[in-house]
Design an enzyme around this catalytic site. Structure first.
Site, PDB file in Angstrom:
ATOM      1  N   GLU A 225      39.559  15.456  51.496  1.00  0.00           N
ATOM      2  CA  GLU A 225      38.115  15.575  51.333  1.00  0.00           C
ATOM      3  C   GLU A 225      37.617  14.644  50.244  1.00  0.00           C
ATOM      4  O   GLU A 225      38.336  14.307  49.302  1.00  0.00           O
ATOM      5  CB  GLU A 225      37.739  17.026  50.992  1.00  0.00           C
ATOM      6  CG  GLU A 225      37.927  17.921  52.199  1.00  0.00           C
ATOM      7  CD  GLU A 225      37.588  19.379  51.952  1.00  0.00           C
ATOM      8  OE1 GLU A 225      37.214  20.046  52.914  1.00  0.00           O
ATOM      9  OE2 GLU A 225      37.719  19.863  50.816  1.00  0.00           O
TER      10      GLU A 225
ATOM     11  N   CYS B 119      48.144  19.109  46.216  1.00  0.00           N
ATOM     12  CA  CYS B 119      48.452  18.818  44.811  1.00  0.00           C
ATOM     13  C   CYS B 119      49.683  19.605  44.403  1.00  0.00           C
ATOM     14  O   CYS B 119      49.915  20.712  44.892  1.00  0.00           O
ATOM     15  CB  CYS B 119      47.273  19.222  43.920  1.00  0.00           C
ATOM     16  SG  CYS B 119      47.468  18.739  42.188  1.00  0.00           S
TER      17      CYS B 119
ATOM     18  N   CYS C 278      47.601  24.495  39.191  1.00  0.00           N
ATOM     19  CA  CYS C 278      46.634  25.118  38.275  1.00  0.00           C
ATOM     20  C   CYS C 278      46.104  26.390  38.936  1.00  0.00           C
ATOM     21  O   CYS C 278      45.730  26.379  40.111  1.00  0.00           O
ATOM     22  CB  CYS C 278      45.482  24.165  37.961  1.00  0.00           C
ATOM     23  SG  CYS C 278      46.031  22.662  37.141  1.00  0.00           S
TER      24      CYS C 278
ATOM     25  N   CYS D 264      42.444  26.672  40.727  1.00  0.00           N
ATOM     26  CA  CYS D 264      42.007  25.590  41.611  1.00  0.00           C
ATOM     27  C   CYS D 264      42.406  25.843  43.066  1.00  0.00           C
ATOM     28  O   CYS D 264      43.550  26.228  43.344  1.00  0.00           O
ATOM     29  CB  CYS D 264      42.616  24.277  41.126  1.00  0.00           C
ATOM     30  SG  CYS D 264      42.170  22.864  42.161  1.00  0.00           S
TER      31      CYS D 264
ATOM     32  N   GLU E  35      46.481  14.959  41.931  1.00  0.00           N
ATOM     33  CA  GLU E  35      46.576  14.552  40.532  1.00  0.00           C
ATOM     34  C   GLU E  35      46.795  13.031  40.520  1.00  0.00           C
ATOM     35  O   GLU E  35      47.887  12.546  40.856  1.00  0.00           O
ATOM     36  CB  GLU E  35      47.743  15.303  39.870  1.00  0.00           C
ATOM     37  CG  GLU E  35      48.215  14.741  38.548  1.00  0.00           C
ATOM     38  CD  GLU E  35      47.118  14.573  37.489  1.00  0.00           C
ATOM     39  OE1 GLU E  35      46.240  15.440  37.368  1.00  0.00           O
ATOM     40  OE2 GLU E  35      47.128  13.536  36.798  1.00  0.00           O
TER      41      GLU E  35
ATOM     42  N   SER F  36      40.706  11.286  36.348  1.00  0.00           N
ATOM     43  CA  SER F  36      40.854  12.575  35.680  1.00  0.00           C
ATOM     44  C   SER F  36      42.283  13.073  35.828  1.00  0.00           C
ATOM     45  O   SER F  36      42.894  12.938  36.890  1.00  0.00           O
ATOM     46  CB  SER F  36      39.886  13.571  36.330  1.00  0.00           C
ATOM     47  OG  SER F  36      39.992  14.834  35.714  1.00  0.00           O
TER      48      SER F  36
ATOM     49  N   SER G 130      41.461  17.275  31.971  1.00  0.00           N
ATOM     50  CA  SER G 130      41.140  18.664  32.281  1.00  0.00           C
ATOM     51  C   SER G 130      41.837  19.537  31.245  1.00  0.00           C
ATOM     52  O   SER G 130      43.018  19.838  31.370  1.00  0.00           O
ATOM     53  CB  SER G 130      41.610  19.008  33.696  1.00  0.00           C
ATOM     54  OG  SER G 130      40.928  18.180  34.620  1.00  0.00           O
ATOM     55  N   LEU G 131      41.104  19.922  30.226  1.00  0.00           N
ATOM     56  CA  LEU G 131      41.710  20.631  29.091  1.00  0.00           C
ATOM     57  C   LEU G 131      41.778  22.135  29.388  1.00  0.00           C
ATOM     58  O   LEU G 131      42.849  22.719  29.406  1.00  0.00           O
ATOM     59  CB  LEU G 131      40.910  20.340  27.824  1.00  0.00           C
ATOM     60  CG  LEU G 131      41.618  20.728  26.530  1.00  0.00           C
ATOM     61  CD1 LEU G 131      42.824  19.839  26.281  1.00  0.00           C
ATOM     62  CD2 LEU G 131      40.662  20.681  25.348  1.00  0.00           C
ATOM     63  N   ASN G 132      40.617  22.722  29.548  1.00  0.00           N
ATOM     64  CA  ASN G 132      40.506  24.084  30.104  1.00  0.00           C
ATOM     65  C   ASN G 132      41.030  25.232  29.238  1.00  0.00           C
ATOM     66  O   ASN G 132      40.936  26.388  29.631  1.00  0.00           O
ATOM     67  CB  ASN G 132      41.176  24.180  31.496  1.00  0.00           C
ATOM     68  CG  ASN G 132      40.555  23.214  32.494  1.00  0.00           C
ATOM     69  OD1 ASN G 132      39.444  22.735  32.278  1.00  0.00           O
ATOM     70  ND2 ASN G 132      41.253  22.917  33.562  1.00  0.00           N
TER      71      ASN G 132
ATOM     72  N   CYS H 126      33.678  21.319  42.137  1.00  0.00           N
ATOM     73  CA  CYS H 126      34.971  21.142  41.474  1.00  0.00           C
ATOM     74  C   CYS H 126      35.916  22.281  41.818  1.00  0.00           C
ATOM     75  O   CYS H 126      35.554  23.452  41.701  1.00  0.00           O
ATOM     76  CB  CYS H 126      34.818  21.166  39.958  1.00  0.00           C
ATOM     77  SG  CYS H 126      33.790  19.879  39.293  1.00  0.00           S
TER      78      CYS H 126
END
Ligand code: SAH
Length: 366
Positions: free
Chosen positions: A94, A114, A118, A121, A167, A198, A221-223, A340
């Site tokens: 996508e 991926c 995570c 996600c 990723e 990213s 992407s710290l999060n 996202c």
């Protein structure tokens, strides 16, 4: 017999070497060919109208030209468009087009699925299917350009973010090759300054990217603000923890007035406390940067909640109070699962799909 090379993935130099060496053609043919693919975005040799029929046949016999097939286009209430694209081996990926004033940002995928797992996600649930080739990465842009020419001819893609499925730094070589293709002046001619890659924080690859020149903008992407929380929501943190990641970012060479973007997905009760806001500013001290706060976008079966608007605002204010620029990213295209972390390449029931002027045209780029 060796496999035919994939024309879309070759640099202009590689195309020249092949066209002059293997095919015995003059060099200017390579440039013609390359422009057809990377500037005009054609999907068949027959579309290359300034090449003679025998030459087109010779090419078809010796190189592959496979473009992504536009399987579905969904349009959000806010104008965001999500493209579901199929690879030659029928893998679905996508890509999302996000209009914003005069700008149009395209979010592109770097892998089918991926591997990073995570927990918040939707793409992670797919696992890793495979890497995308350089040609498959750039072709998302060419298919989107063709779609826009059809449905919104006054819009041009101005910015690219590698924030779709996958990723990017896990598929480092192909992503780098795709950047070289997208920024080539005879192709899409996009500027590195308008491209952002990213990453979850693959430390050695970030260091490597810092040695490339030219290079794109970097987003992380710290999060989370503690290893304890980050270990849980982003398993990669067990390998490259916050200290290692931030040390590497402190060394990352930035041009004047450039900054690193930190993305921070906001999860209620997990990473949204006042203490988190304070720790965040302390962690990022000394790094030219800004923070994008992304309220978590829901997807089925995920055990998280988006914080209340008040909690998000309080967090943002707390971060800003400590002198760190923090922007709230309002979800775009969440009504069509294009926001996202919602990309999972699920086909949609056809009544929900709004195609452009040519309904059911699966080769919009032709
Ligand atoms: N793998 C890369 C590229 C994907 S970018 C990376 O992680 O940076 C996708 C962004 O969306 C990441 O910042 C990720 O943290 C964020 N994200 C993932 N799932 C999300 C969700 N459900 N809601 C909001 N943001 C999410």
């Amino acid at each position: 017999m060796s496999e035919k090379p994939d024309l879309r993935s070759l640099s202009l130099e590689e195309t020249s070497a092949f066209v002059t060496g293997q095919l015995g053609l003059p060099k200017y043919r390579a440039e013609q060919l390359w422009r057809w693919v990377h500037d005009k975005g054609v999907s068949t040799f027959d579309d290359m109208t300034n090449l003679s029929k025998p030459l087109r046949e010779q090419l078809a016999d010796n190189v592959r030209l496979e473009t992504l097939r536009v399987d579905q286009v969904q349009t959000s209430k806010d104008g965001t468009r999500k493209l579901r694209l199929l690879t030659h081996d029928d893998r679905a990926i996508e890509s999302v087009l996000i209009p914003d004033g005069d700008k149009t940002t395209q979010c592109i995928s770097s892998q089918v699925g991926c591997a990073l797992d995570c927990k918040f996600c939707a793409t992670a649930k797919l696992g890793l299917g495979r890497h995308l080739s350089p040609g498959e990465i750039v072709d998302q842009v060419y298919r989107a350009k063709a779609l826009l020419a059809d449905v919104a001819p006054d819009r041009r893609i101005t910015n690219i973010v590698y924030m779709g499925m996958g990723e990017p730094l896990h598929n480092y070589d192909n992503v780098l090759a795709s950047l070289r293709l997208l920024t080539h002046e005879l192709g899409a001619n996009l500027s590195y300054r308008r491209i952002t890659v990213s990453t979850v924080g693959l430390v050695p690859k970030i260091a490597k990217l810092g040695e490339e020149s030219p290079r794109p903008n970097l987003a992380i992407s710290l999060n989370a603000t503690t290893d304890e929380v980050r270990d849980q929501i982003m398993p990669i943190n067990r390998k490259f923890n916050l200290a290692k990641l931030l040390d590497t970012l402190r060394e990352f060479p930035l041009e004047k007035r450039r900054r690193i973007t930190f993305e921070y997905v906001m999860l209620a009760g997990v990473n949204d406390s006042a203490a988190d806001a304070k720790r965040l500013t302390r962690l990022l001290e000394g790094i030219p940067c800004k923070v994008n706060l992304i309220p978590w976008n829901p997807h089925e079966g995920a055990p998280y909640e988006r914080p209340s608007p008040e909690a998000i605002e309080a967090f943002q204010n707390e971060v800003k109070r400590h002198g760190l620029p923090a922007y709230l990213r309002t979800p775009r295209g969440d009504d069509i699962d294009a926001a996202c972390g919602q990309l999972a390449a699920r086909p949609q029931a056809s009544e929900h799909i709004q195609l452009g002027k040519k309904p059911r045209d699966r080769s919009v780029g032709a």
